[in-house]
Motif scaffolding. Structure first.
Motif: not given
Length: 123
Positions: A36, A44, A46, A107, A110, A113
């Motif tokens: 990202f 943010r 993709f 996001p 997920y 990170w």
């Protein structure tokens, strides 16, 4: 799971960079991994994702044909090869991983990170 992103830098438009995302604590071979990016003042977004052992990849329309995501399971590392870079690609790039269901472009899907790595493309 800890993710370590690297490879960012300053490059002229038309140039290339390769970002790396190394995982520790758990293998990537059972993960869906994504890249990202976030530009100043923007959300943010993709960029690319790769599933499990590299059988399926996804790309944002803005990078399709220029960026390639790949995985090296032996090294537990995911790469993002970025070619023909444009000034609008300038952003902080993050890698992320998930081991459960979700949407590759979201996001929020997920759980893990890495820290960002800065990519700056000059015109």
């Amino acid at each position: 799971v800890q993710l370590q992103a690297s490879g960012g830098g300053l490059v002229q438009a038309g140039g290339s960079l390769r970002l790396s995302c190394a995982a520790s604590g758990r293998t990537f071979s059972s993960a869906a991994t994504g890249w990202f990016r976030q530009a100043p003042g923007k959300e943010r977004e993709f960029v690319a994702a790769i599933y499990w052992s590299g059988s399926t990849t996804y790309y944002a329309d803005s990078v399709k044909g220029r960026f390639t995501i790949s995985t090296n399971n032996a090294e537990n590392t995911v790469y993002l090869q970025m070619n023909d870079l444009k000034p609008e690609d300038t952003a902080l790039y993050f890698c992320a991983a998930r081991y459960s269901g979700g949407y590759y472009y979201n996001p929020a899907s997920y759980a893990y990170w890495g820290q960002g790595t800065l990519v700056t493309v000059s015109s």
